[in-house]
Scaffold this motif. Structure first.
Motif, PDB file in Angstrom:
ATOM      1  N   ALA A 219       0.838  -1.207   0.000  1.00 33.81           N
ATOM      2  CA  ALA A 219       0.000   0.000   0.000  1.00 33.81           C
ATOM      3  C   ALA A 219       0.870   1.253   0.000  1.00 33.81           C
ATOM      4  O   ALA A 219       0.642   2.187  -0.791  1.00 33.81           O
ATOM      5  CB  ALA A 219      -0.920  -0.012   1.218  1.00 33.81           C
ATOM      6  N   ILE A 220       1.887   1.270   0.851  1.00 37.54           N
ATOM      7  CA  ILE A 220       2.652   2.516   0.975  1.00 37.54           C
ATOM      8  C   ILE A 220       3.593   2.705  -0.221  1.00 37.54           C
ATOM      9  O   ILE A 220       3.779   3.828  -0.691  1.00 37.54           O
ATOM     10  CB  ILE A 220       3.418   2.574   2.324  1.00 37.54           C
ATOM     11  N   ASP A 221       4.149   1.620  -0.746  1.00 40.98           N
ATOM     12  CA  ASP A 221       4.952   1.776  -1.975  1.00 40.98           C
ATOM     13  C   ASP A 221       4.079   2.313  -3.112  1.00 40.98           C
ATOM     14  O   ASP A 221       4.520   3.157  -3.899  1.00 40.98           O
ATOM     15  CB  ASP A 221       5.593   0.443  -2.376  1.00 40.98           C
ATOM     16  N   ALA A 222       2.840   1.806  -3.205  1.00 44.24           N
ATOM     17  CA  ALA A 222       1.936   2.295  -4.256  1.00 44.24           C
ATOM     18  C   ALA A 222       1.601   3.766  -4.029  1.00 44.24           C
ATOM     19  O   ALA A 222       1.545   4.569  -4.974  1.00 44.24           O
ATOM     20  CB  ALA A 222       0.652   1.457  -4.282  1.00 44.24           C
ATOM     21  N   ALA A 223       1.414   4.140  -2.773  1.00 41.11           N
ATOM     22  CA  ALA A 223       1.095   5.548  -2.469  1.00 41.11           C
ATOM     23  C   ALA A 223       2.286   6.445  -2.775  1.00 41.11           C
ATOM     24  O   ALA A 223       2.119   7.560  -3.296  1.00 41.11           O
ATOM     25  CB  ALA A 223       0.700   5.682  -0.999  1.00 41.11           C
ATOM     26  N   MET A 224       3.480   5.958  -2.486  1.00 32.64           N
ATOM     27  CA  MET A 224       4.670   6.759  -2.785  1.00 32.64           C
ATOM     28  C   MET A 224       4.768   7.014  -4.286  1.00 32.64           C
ATOM     29  O   MET A 224       5.060   8.129  -4.719  1.00 32.64           O
ATOM     30  CB  MET A 224       5.930   6.036  -2.291  1.00 32.64           C
ATOM     31  N   GLU A 225       4.512   5.967  -5.058  1.00 34.20           N
ATOM     32  CA  GLU A 225       4.592   6.149  -6.506  1.00 34.20           C
ATOM     33  C   GLU A 225       3.504   7.108  -6.996  1.00 34.20           C
ATOM     34  O   GLU A 225       3.765   7.998  -7.793  1.00 34.20           O
ATOM     35  CB  GLU A 225       4.460   4.803  -7.223  1.00 34.20           C
ATOM     36  N   ALA A 226       2.285   6.920  -6.441  1.00 32.81           N
ATOM     37  CA  ALA A 226       1.161   7.738  -6.902  1.00 32.81           C
ATOM     38  C   ALA A 226       1.339   9.214  -6.551  1.00 32.81           C
ATOM     39  O   ALA A 226       0.769  10.079  -7.208  1.00 32.81           O
ATOM     40  CB  ALA A 226      -0.138   7.212  -6.300  1.00 32.81           C
ATOM     41  N   THR A 227       2.117   9.494  -5.514  1.00 30.11           N
ATOM     42  CA  THR A 227       2.269  10.900  -5.072  1.00 30.11           C
ATOM     43  C   THR A 227       3.627  11.474  -5.460  1.00 30.11           C
ATOM     44  O   THR A 227       4.021  12.518  -4.944  1.00 30.11           O
ATOM     45  CB  THR A 227       2.130  10.991  -3.537  1.00 30.11           C
ATOM     46  N   ASN A 228       4.321  10.773  -6.340  1.00 34.18           N
ATOM     47  CA  ASN A 228       5.651  11.241  -6.712  1.00 34.18           C
ATOM     48  C   ASN A 228       6.544  11.420  -5.479  1.00 34.18           C
ATOM     49  O   ASN A 228       7.308  12.358  -5.360  1.00 34.18           O
ATOM     50  CB  ASN A 228       5.537  12.555  -7.493  1.00 34.18           C
ATOM     51  N   ARG A 229       6.380  10.504  -4.547  1.00 27.07           N
ATOM     52  CA  ARG A 229       7.175  10.446  -3.307  1.00 27.07           C
ATOM     53  C   ARG A 229       6.957  11.641  -2.388  1.00 27.07           C
ATOM     54  O   ARG A 229       7.818  11.992  -1.596  1.00 27.07           O
ATOM     55  CB  ARG A 229       8.664  10.277  -3.628  1.00 27.07           C
ATOM     56  N   GLN A 230       5.799  12.279  -2.535  1.00 22.71           N
ATOM     57  CA  GLN A 230       5.468  13.399  -1.640  1.00 22.71           C
ATOM     58  C   GLN A 230       4.444  12.880  -0.642  1.00 22.71           C
ATOM     59  O   GLN A 230       3.231  13.089  -0.791  1.00 22.71           O
ATOM     60  CB  GLN A 230       4.887  14.574  -2.438  1.00 22.71           C
ATOM     61  N   LEU A 231       4.905  12.154   0.366  1.00 23.98           N
ATOM     62  CA  LEU A 231       3.979  11.461   1.261  1.00 23.98           C
ATOM     63  C   LEU A 231       4.492  11.482   2.696  1.00 23.98           C
ATOM     64  O   LEU A 231       5.688  11.343   2.931  1.00 23.98           O
ATOM     65  CB  LEU A 231       3.853   9.998   0.801  1.00 23.98           C
ATOM     66  N   VAL A 232       3.550  11.662   3.629  1.00 25.19           N
ATOM     67  CA  VAL A 232       3.866  11.534   5.055  1.00 25.19           C
ATOM     68  C   VAL A 232       2.874  10.529   5.629  1.00 25.19           C
ATOM     69  O   VAL A 232       1.697  10.560   5.277  1.00 25.19           O
ATOM     70  CB  VAL A 232       3.675  12.876   5.803  1.00 25.19           C
ATOM     71  N   ALA A 233       3.336   9.646   6.503  1.00 22.40           N
ATOM     72  CA  ALA A 233       2.413   8.689   7.124  1.00 22.40           C
ATOM     73  C   ALA A 233       2.420   8.843   8.639  1.00 22.40           C
ATOM     74  O   ALA A 233       3.480   8.964   9.257  1.00 22.40           O
ATOM     75  CB  ALA A 233       2.800   7.260   6.748  1.00 22.40           C
ATOM     76  N   ALA A 234       1.211   8.852   9.199  1.00 21.99           N
ATOM     77  CA  ALA A 234       1.061   8.799  10.660  1.00 21.99           C
ATOM     78  C   ALA A 234       0.616   7.387  11.010  1.00 21.99           C
ATOM     79  O   ALA A 234      -0.210   6.801  10.307  1.00 21.99           O
ATOM     80  CB  ALA A 234       0.022   9.810  11.126  1.00 21.99           C
ATOM     81  N   ASN A 235       1.148   6.843  12.079  1.00 26.38           N
ATOM     82  CA  ASN A 235       0.911   5.414  12.400  1.00 26.38           C
ATOM     83  C   ASN A 235       0.409   5.251  13.831  1.00 26.38           C
ATOM     84  O   ASN A 235       1.075   5.675  14.771  1.00 26.38           O
ATOM     85  CB  ASN A 235       2.243   4.663  12.253  1.00 26.38           C
ATOM     86  N   ALA A 236      -0.744   4.631  13.972  1.00 28.18           N
ATOM     87  CA  ALA A 236      -1.230   4.294  15.322  1.00 28.18           C
ATOM     88  C   ALA A 236      -0.345   3.214  15.912  1.00 28.18           C
ATOM     89  O   ALA A 236       0.194   2.382  15.184  1.00 28.18           O
ATOM     90  CB  ALA A 236      -2.658   3.775  15.241  1.00 28.18           C
TER      91      ALA A 236
END
Ligand SMILES: Cc1ncc(C[n+]2csc(CCOP(=O)(O)OP(=O)(O)O)c2C)c(N)n1
Ligand code: SF4
Length: 325
Positions: A57-74
Motif C-alpha cells: 500500500a505505501i509503496d503504491a502511495a509513494m509512486e502515486a504521489t511522486n514520493r510526496q507522502l507523510v504517514a502517521a501510524n497508530a
C-alpha cells in the motif's frame, strides 16, 4: 547442470514481479526504483499479512504521489515491529501517534502542509483494527465528517494482536481470542467500511492481501481524490488466527471467495465496483485452517454456528452482488 527448458510463467502471478505485463499494469514491486517504504529488517512474524499489506500500500502511495507522502501510524503491531527505538524500517517521512489519535494527527499534518503552501504533499494515516474501529473511532469519524484531506488505511487482522490477541469490534463471530475463550458472540461488532460510506466521503474501498494488484490500484485511485478517504485491508495474522505462516495469502483469498469479506469500492457513499467471485466456496473452507475456529469442529461439530457464519457470507454475496451471473 542438466538442460532445463525455458519456463513461461503466468503473467497474473508475482513469480517474476509481473515483468511480463505491460509496464503500466505491473506491480510497483516490479520496479527496481520502488521506494521499499517498509524495508527489510522489521520484526513482524513470518507470514504477517499486515507487513505485506503495508509494504504494497505505501509503496503504491509513494509512486502515486511522486514520493510526496507523510504517514502517521497508530501504535499496534505495524508500529511496534517496524520501529523498535532507535531503529526503523520505514524509508518515508513517518510519525508515531497514540493508539487512538492517528486520524487527528494526520489531519493536523494535512492542515500544516496546506498552511505551508505544500498541498502536493499527501498524508496517510494507518493502524490496526483496534486503533481504527475502537479507540480511534471518534477521531476517524471526525476526520470523515470534516472531509479532511487524508487517506486512512486500516489493516484489519480482527483483534488487538500487538498486546496478545484481545477481541476488537472487528473480531468476527465465533472467533476465539484471549478475551473470548469460548468464541466471540454473534450480533456484535462494527462494519467500518459501511460506516465510512455513511459519512458520504469521496472514496471508500476494501481489499485483501490475496489481490495485491487490486490493493495497489485502490491506493492509486484513492490518491486521485482530495478529501477523506478510507481503505480497509483484510490482513491475515498467523499468530493470532492460528494458521500456518505460509497460508496467509490463501486464507485471505478464501475470505473473499466465500463471501466472508466483500471486496468493493464506493464513491460518495455509493458502491461503484465489486470484485466478483467465480464460484462461491463454503465458509467451512475458510474456517477450518484457523485454530481460532477449531472449537466449531472439535470435539463436536457446531452446525448452528457454522450455519450462521454461512448466512453472513450469503448475505454479503447478495448485498454486493458478488457472484458472477
Ligand atoms: C490508550 C492506550 N491503550 C492501550 C494501549 C496498548 N496497546 C498498544 S497496541 C494495542 C493493540 C493494537 O491492536 P490493533 O490496533 O488491532 O493493531 P494490531 O496490533 O492488531 O495490528 C494496545 C491495546 C495503548 N498503547 N494506548
Ligand atoms: S501478531 Fe499478527 S499482525 Fe502482529 S506481527 Fe505477528 S502476524 Fe503480524
Amino acid at each position: 547442470m542438466p538442460f532445463q527448458p525455458v519456463k513461461y510463467y503466468q503473467t497474473g502471478t508475482f513469480t517474476v514481479g509481473n515483468r511480463l505485463l505491460p509496464r503500466e499494469t505491473r506491480s510497483v514491486q516490479a520496479n527496481m526504483r520502488r521506494t521499499n517504504s517498509l524495508n527489510s529488517g522489521h520484526r513482524a512474524c513470518q507470514g504477517c499479512g499486515e507487513a505485506l499489506g503495508a509494504r504494497y500500500a505505501i509503496d503504491a502511495a509513494m509512486e502515486a504521489t511522486n514520493r510526496q507522502l507523510v504517514a502517521a501510524n497508530a501504535t499496534g503491531c505495524l508500529e511496534v515491529f517496524s520501529t523498535p527505538y532507535p531503529e526503523t524500517s520505514w524509508q518515508i517521512p513517518w510519525i508515531h501517534s497514540l493508539f487512538g489519535n492517528t486520524a487527528a494527527v494526520a489531519t493536523g499534518i494535512a492542515a500544516a502542509m496546506k498552511a505551508k503552501g505544500k498541498p502536493e504533499t499527501r498524508v496517510i494515516a494507518q493502524g490496526g483494527d483496534g486503533g481504527t474501529t475502537d479507540i480511534g473511532f471518534g477521531c476517524l469519524s471526525g476526520m470523515f465528517e470534516r472531509n479532511d484531506d487524508v487517506l486512512y488505511i486500516c489493516y484489519d487482522n480482527e483483534a488487538y494482536m500487538n498486546t496478545g490477541v484481545q477481541r476488537s469490534s472487528a473480531t468476527p463471530p465465533a472467533a476465539r481470542t484471549a478475551t473470548t475463550s469460548t468464541g466471540n458472540p454473534f450480533g456484535q461488532g462494527k462494519n467500518v467500511p459501511v460506516i465510512a460510506m455513511a459519512h458520504g466521503i469521496p472514496y471508500v474501498a476494501t481489499a485483501t492481501i490475496a489481490e495485491l494488484h487490486d490493493l495497489e490500484a485502490k491506493v492509486r485511485r484513492a490518491m486521485q481524490f482530495r478529501g477523506a478517504r478510507y481503505l480497509h485491508v483484510f490482513v491475515s495474522c498467523p499468530l493470532g488466527w492460528g494458521h500456518a505462516s505460509d497460508q496467509s495469502v490463501r486464507i485471505a483469498r478464501l475470505a473473499k471467495e466465500t463471501g466472508i469479506f466483500p471486496v468493493f469500492e464506493a464513491e460518495h457513499g455509493e458502491v461503484v465496483s465489486v470484485s466478483k467471485i467465480r464460484k462461491q466456496l463454503p465458509v467451512e473452507e475458510y474456517l477450518r485452517p484457523q485454530r481460532r475456529f477449531a472449537h466449531l469442529f472439535s470435539p463436536t461439530r457446531n452446525n448452528e454456528s457454522i450455519a450462521r457464519i454461512q448466512e453472513t457470507a450469503d448475505r454479503n454475496i447478495k448485498r454486493y452482488g458478488l457472484l458472477h451471473a
